[in-house]
Structures are given as C-alpha cells and as structure tokens.
Design a protein around this motif. Structure first.
Motif, mmCIF file in Angstrom:
data_model
loop_
_atom_site.group_PDB
_atom_site.id
_atom_site.type_symbol
_atom_site.label_atom_id
_atom_site.label_comp_id
_atom_site.label_asym_id
_atom_site.label_seq_id
_atom_site.Cartn_x
_atom_site.Cartn_y
_atom_site.Cartn_z
ATOM 1 N N ARG A 168 -59.233 85.136 28.757
ATOM 2 C CA ARG A 168 -58.200 84.811 27.776
ATOM 3 C C ARG A 168 -56.938 84.251 28.432
ATOM 4 O O ARG A 168 -56.521 84.710 29.495
ATOM 5 N N ASP A 202 -57.846 83.723 21.380
ATOM 6 C CA ASP A 202 -58.492 84.659 20.472
ATOM 7 C C ASP A 202 -58.803 83.941 19.149
ATOM 8 O O ASP A 202 -57.897 83.510 18.445
ATOM 9 N N PRO A 203 -60.098 83.795 18.776
ATOM 10 C CA PRO A 203 -60.445 83.044 17.562
ATOM 11 C C PRO A 203 -59.944 83.728 16.287
ATOM 12 O O PRO A 203 -59.814 83.084 15.245
ATOM 13 N N GLU A 204 -59.654 85.023 16.339
ATOM 14 C CA GLU A 204 -59.091 85.709 15.169
ATOM 15 C C GLU A 204 -57.617 85.361 15.007
ATOM 16 O O GLU A 204 -57.093 85.334 13.895
ATOM 17 N N ALA A 205 -56.944 85.106 16.108
ATOM 18 C CA ALA A 205 -55.506 84.858 16.059
ATOM 19 C C ALA A 205 -55.196 83.387 15.769
ATOM 20 O O ALA A 205 -54.225 83.081 15.084
ATOM 21 N N TRP A 213 -56.464 79.803 14.153
ATOM 22 C CA TRP A 213 -57.428 79.215 13.227
ATOM 23 C C TRP A 213 -57.371 77.698 13.296
ATOM 24 O O TRP A 213 -56.292 77.109 13.088
ATOM 25 N N ARG A 242 -51.498 79.540 14.391
ATOM 26 C CA ARG A 242 -51.559 80.998 14.529
ATOM 27 C C ARG A 242 -51.656 81.579 13.122
ATOM 28 O O ARG A 242 -50.803 81.310 12.267
ATOM 29 N N ALA A 243 -52.709 82.363 12.854
ATOM 30 C CA ALA A 243 -52.980 82.839 11.503
ATOM 31 C C ALA A 243 -51.795 83.621 10.937
ATOM 32 O O ALA A 243 -51.406 83.430 9.786
ATOM 33 N N THR A 244 -51.200 84.494 11.772
ATOM 34 C CA THR A 244 -50.126 85.346 11.254
ATOM 35 C C THR A 244 -48.834 84.570 11.011
ATOM 36 O O THR A 244 -47.901 85.097 10.421
ATOM 37 N N HIS A 257 -62.362 72.700 6.625
ATOM 38 C CA HIS A 257 -61.812 74.015 6.944
ATOM 39 C C HIS A 257 -61.217 74.716 5.732
ATOM 40 O O HIS A 257 -60.673 75.808 5.851
ATOM 41 N N ARG A 261 -61.876 78.486 4.704
ATOM 42 C CA ARG A 261 -61.181 79.585 5.360
ATOM 43 C C ARG A 261 -60.137 80.225 4.422
ATOM 44 O O ARG A 261 -59.848 81.411 4.515
#
Lengths: 358, 263
Positions: B157, B210-213, B215, B224-226, B256, B259
């Motif tokens: 990472r 990080d693929p969760e963080a 998108w 950044r998702a957040t 996309h 999502r």
C-alpha cells in the motif's frame, strides 16, 4: 583481515561448503587409521597409541588446511602456491597441536612424541606427505566438481536464452496477424501473397536456425536480409504507417554477427515506437565502421519513451547475447525521449571477415 | 432500414478483408466507415452512430477496450449502444473475459463460418435492443471492466505521494488526497487546497491504493469515497459527483453509475 574472517565465516555458514568438508574429515580419519596400522607394524609402539596420535595430528592438520583455504580465498581455492604454503604451515602447526592433544589424551608428558627414538623428522615428513597427498586429491576433486557445476550452469543459461529468443521471435500476435493478412491477399492480390509467403518462410527458417546452438556462420548481409523480410512483412500489415531503410556498406557485408542479434531491437522499434503512433513513422537500420569498432544502429521516429527502458523491451536479452558472444568488449546503448523516437546503438569489436566456407 | 456498421482496424488489408467478408455474410449491412486508430474510431462512432461496431483490440491511440469504455461514457443517453464485436489475433486473457461476459469476438484470421455466427448473434441483438441502464451491451461492458485484472501491487500500500516540483520533492500523505485524475502523461493529485503532478500512471497508483477508500468514477478519475458529499443528475441525464472540500463537479461515467445507488 577482518574481511578474510568474515569471508571465511560466510563460506563456512554455507551448507554446500560443509558437505565436502565432512567428506574430507571422513577420509582423513580413514587415512589416519591406515598410518597408525603402518606405524604399528614398523615401530614398537602399540596400535592404540599410534591411532590416537595419528588421529589427533591428522585431524588437526586437516582442520587447519581445510579452514585455512577459506581464509585465503572465499571460494576455498587459493591457487597452487598459496595452497602449498598453507599445507606446509598447516602441517607444522597441526603436528605440534595434534601431538600435544594426543599426549594429553594418553596421559603422557607433553612433547613425549618428540623424544621417540625414530625422531621427529620422520613423523613430520610422514605427516607432510600425507597432508600434501590428501590436499592434492581433495583439491583436484573439488575443482573438477566446481568446473562441472559451472559448465552445467552455463549450458542451462544458454538454452534458456535460446528459448527466450525463440519465444520472442515467434510472437503469436505477429504470426497470426501476418497469417490474417496473407489470407486477405490470397483473394485480392495473389502475386503479393506469394511474396509475403516467401518472406514469412525465410523469416521462420532463420528464426528456427538462430535458436539452435549450431547456427551457421552468420554475416551482416544475412542479418540485413532477415531484417528486410521482417520489415517487409510488417509493412504489408501496417501499410503506409511503416517506412524503413536498411543501410549496409558493401565492405561490411561479410562481417560475422550472432544470428538475429538486431532482430529484437527492430521489433522494439515497431512494437514500442511505431505501433502506438497513430501516424506511424520510419525505421532506419545502419552499420558503420568507426575506428576499430563496428557500430550498428536501430533508430525509429515513433512515440519514444522517457526514463529507463521497460522490462518488455528485450534489451536484457540482447545484452546477455552480447556478453556470451563478446564478453565485455561489446556495448548496447539505448536512448529514447517521448515524442522523439528511440535509438539503439550496438558497439562491437571489428572482426576480420570469416573466410568463406567451401 | 438497413443496419449500419463501423470497422475499427489498424491494418488496412484486414479492414478491407473484413468488409469483403461482411458483404457476403450480411449483404444488407451498410459499412459506414473504417477507422485505422482508436481515437478516429471513437470520434467516427460518436458521429455516425452505427448499430454495430467492430473493434480491433490492439490499435494505436486507444485500444479497442478503451474505445468501448469512452464510447459508453460519451454515448448520448436515450440511445442504445452499438452492438460490439471485438477482434484479436491472440489476446488469451481478453478472449476469456469476452466469453465470460457474453461479448462477441472474432479471432484473426476471420473465417467465414465463424463470421456467420457473429452476424446471427448481432442480428438477434439488434432485434431486441433496449436502452438506458438496462442496455445489455452496457451491462456486459461494465462487468468486463470490473473483472479486468488489477496489476499486482509491487510494493504494498502507498502511504505517501512523492511529487517533484521544480528542484523540490513534495510529500503528501495519501490520507489527504481527495482526487486522482489522469491528464496526458501525468496524474493530477488533488488535496483540499493543493494540486501536484506525478508521472506514475493512474493504473499503477490505483493498484497500490485501498479500493474501498478510492472509487473510480470515470476512466481517468478516482475520488476518495469519504470526500464525496453528493451525486446529482444533470438535465442531460448524466451523474455528477460533488466533494465537500473542493468546488469542481466530477462527472460519473455511465459504466460507473452502478456504484451510486441509495441503500
């Protein structure tokens, strides 16, 4: 000295070095027993006393010599002169050490062996002869095994390099796209199809020949013919997007060259230079004599690339072949800049043309 | 009305051969144009709006897959996407992926019997074409791109982004990065106040994040998702994401959109 010690520690830490060492120790114990037997027959001393002294002295000498050779050379092969000096010093020191230990074990006063009627000189000479003979045998066997291992490794490397060359030349993309073009030409332009088939034929034959170790005497003229075949095939595929020039001065035509040495460089120019360029571009392959060197260049006006060459560029493979064929006497230089194309330059030692074979 | 097609193939003989074979296999099909590179293929497809699009995978400019991705994104909403047929000489991975997503493909050299199957499939697909999010081509393309293999992370990472600015090396913690955007040969790295350029390709950076963080919302944009505050639909029917700490709108590509659905 600190370096020597750490080199020795490294050598000793390596399990592959321990295996011959233990084998040497085993033979030493066996040889010592033989010497003890011979001494028992020829002197008045009992076998047990002779055996303890032989083992102590013999093993001490073996330990000093076998360890000492790693102190002198990290591979354990210090060369004949230093090895002889090591045998002499190791024998003297080992004799003194071993006889002291033997006397201690047998409960005799130190140095009692020295006072034996036969004299010390005889025993010393015997030890020296035994140590010298054993060292000679062990060293020869070790060097032989080492040479065999190196030869096997070199052979394996060579066959791996050949396989990689074959794989890169018979790249499936190139082959199937060429066949697809050939199929199209058979219907629309049979004479051109025949020309393309002939060139594919020559290209495949040269590729298979080059991948064999017993490649025939190859010259720059033949190399440029093969490049012409390859580039002509690519020109059919790419149409007006590929233009190319091959410049081989006649006086260099007979100059020897490892087969298809330039091929991966020309393939690079196509694959990484011209294929990604929408407008295509030009490839120029040249040979020139510069002083005592032969300079071969592969230049393209394609997209170019900033920074060091990427792993797929096949330059490592070319460098390996240069190393095999010329040692350090040849060089490969690769320059590229995004938007300005690339140039690969090979500098080889100029060789007198090979005499033509009958 | 007769069906129309566009052929994208960089090797001129192969483009002509495919056109000739198509004329035999599907006499009513009108080939509107052939394009020799990815960018021309994309602009021609958008301009001519063919029913059928033959896409060579390896082309200069954009690859066949990239053309499909951009096309799905720029295609006018309300119009069904063209039926896609990919063509390759030897792309083992791509072929497996197409099979998995029921996307049609041709292996070169193209053979008449195999082309006849493609023609049948395309005719059947055109007969029952639907539009909007349920467009089967769009769904298959989305699945194809989602299944594309991520390059293995080379060094684990990423925690800090290092960018050279003149003679200085600037370091930005990944935690502060809000947007990564591919721009020509660079990637723009945006934080709340700052903008830096790095040379590492977006795909390589993404593989180490990080693929969760982070998108992907577009072929060249990762958020950044957040940091996303809301996603709105414009009058033209497109989705646009807005961040809390930055003013710019960030268009979401049709591939996309899936999502962003309410929980």
């Amino acid at each position: 000295m600190a370096d020597d010690t750490s080199a020795m520690a490294n050598a000793l830490a390596h399990p592959s070095h321990w295996q011959p060492a233990w084998r040497h120790a085993g033979w030493t114990v066996l040889g010592n027993t033989g010497i003890a037997l011979a001494l028992t027959v020829s002197t008045r001393e009992g076998f047990w006393v002779n055996w303890v002294y032989s083992q102590c002295i013999g093993l001490a000498i073996w330990a000093l010599i076998d360890l000492g050779r790693y102190a002198l050379n990290h591979q354990g092969w210090p060369g004949p002169w230093r090895m002889s000096a090591l045998v002499l010093a190791g024998t003297l020191a080992g004799y003194a050490l071993g006889s002291a230990v033997g006397s201690f074990l047998l409960g005799r006063p130190l140095g009692s062996l020295m006072r034996l009627p036969e004299g010390t000189g005889g025993f010393l000479l015997l030890s020296l002869a035994a140590a010298g003979a054993a060292t000679f045998v062990f060293t020869q066997r070790g060097l032989l095994a080492h040479a065999r291992l190196e030869q096997a490794q070199a052979q394996q490397q060579a066959s791996e390099a050949q396989l990689r060359l074959l794989e890169s030349q018979l790249e499936p993309h190139m082959l199937f796209n060429t066949l697809a073009n050939l199929r199209a030409l058979i219907a629309t332009d049979p004479p051109r199809a025949i020309d393309m088939l002939d060139r594919l034929n020559a290209y495949l034959r040269a590729t298979l020949a080059a991948s064999r170790a017993d490649a025939q005497a190859h010259t720059l003229a033949r190399e440029f013919e093969r490049l012409d075949d390859y580039l002509a095939l690519m020109a059919v595929r790419m149409g007006p997007r590929l233009r190319y020039r091959l410049n081989l001065p006649p006086e260099l035509a007979a100059h020897p060259l490892p087969p298809l040495l330039l091929q991966p460089l020309v393939e690079n120019a196509i694959r990484h230079g011209l294929e990604p360029a929408v407008a295509g571009g030009e490839i120029e392959v040249g040979a020139a004599q510069e002083g005592g060197a032969l300079r071969l260049t592969v230049r393209d006006s394609g997209v170019g690339h900033d920074g060091p060459p990427q792993a797929g560029f096949g330059l490592t493979q070319v460098r390996e072949r240069l190393q095999t064929a010329y040692g350090n006497a040849a060089q490969l230089d690769w320059r590229s800049a995004a938007g300005h194309g690339s140039q690969a330059t090979l500098t080889l030692p100029l060789q007198t043309p090979a005499t033509p074979r009958p | 009305m007769n069906a129309t097609a566009l052929i994208a193939e960089d090797e001129p003989l192969l483009a002509a051969a495919l056109q000739a074979e198509l004329a035999r296999a599907w006499p009513d099909l009108r080939v509107l144009a052939t394009a020799g590179d990815g960018e021309t293929a994309l602009s021609q497809a958008l301009a001519l709006q063919p029913d059928l699009l033959f896409l060579d995978i390896r082309m200069p400019g954009l690859s066949g897959l990239e053309v499909a991705e951009e096309l799905a994104d720029a295609w006018p909403s309300g119009q069904p996407l063209p039926v896609l047929v990919f063509a390759t000489a030897y792309d083992q991975y791509a072929v497996k992926a197409f099979e998995a997503q029921a996307l049609d493909y041709l292996l070169k050299p193209v053979q008449a019997e195999r082309l006849a199957v493609t023609v049948q499939r395309a005719q059947a697909a055109l007969a029952q074409r639907r539009q909007g999010l349920d467009d089967p081509t769009l769904q298959r393309l989305r699945a194809l791109l989602a299944a594309a293999p991520e390059p293995a992370p080379a060094h684990g990472r990423l925690r800090v982004i290092q960018a050279s600015v003149g003679q200085t090396l600037r370091l930005v913690p990944v935690d502060e990065v809000l947007v990564l955007q591919a721009a020509d040969k660079y990637v723009r790295v945006l934080t709340a106040q700052d903008e830096l350029l790095v040379r590492t390709p977006l795909k390589e950076l993404l593989a180490r994040l990080d693929p969760e963080a982070f998108w992907p919302i577009h072929r060249g944009t990762v958020l950044r998702a957040t940091a996303i505050e809301r996603v709105e639909r414009t009058e033209a029917g497109r989705l646009v994401a807005r961040l809390r700490q930055r003013p710019e709108p960030w268009p979401v590509s049709r591939l996309h959109e899936a999502r962003f659905r309410a929980m």
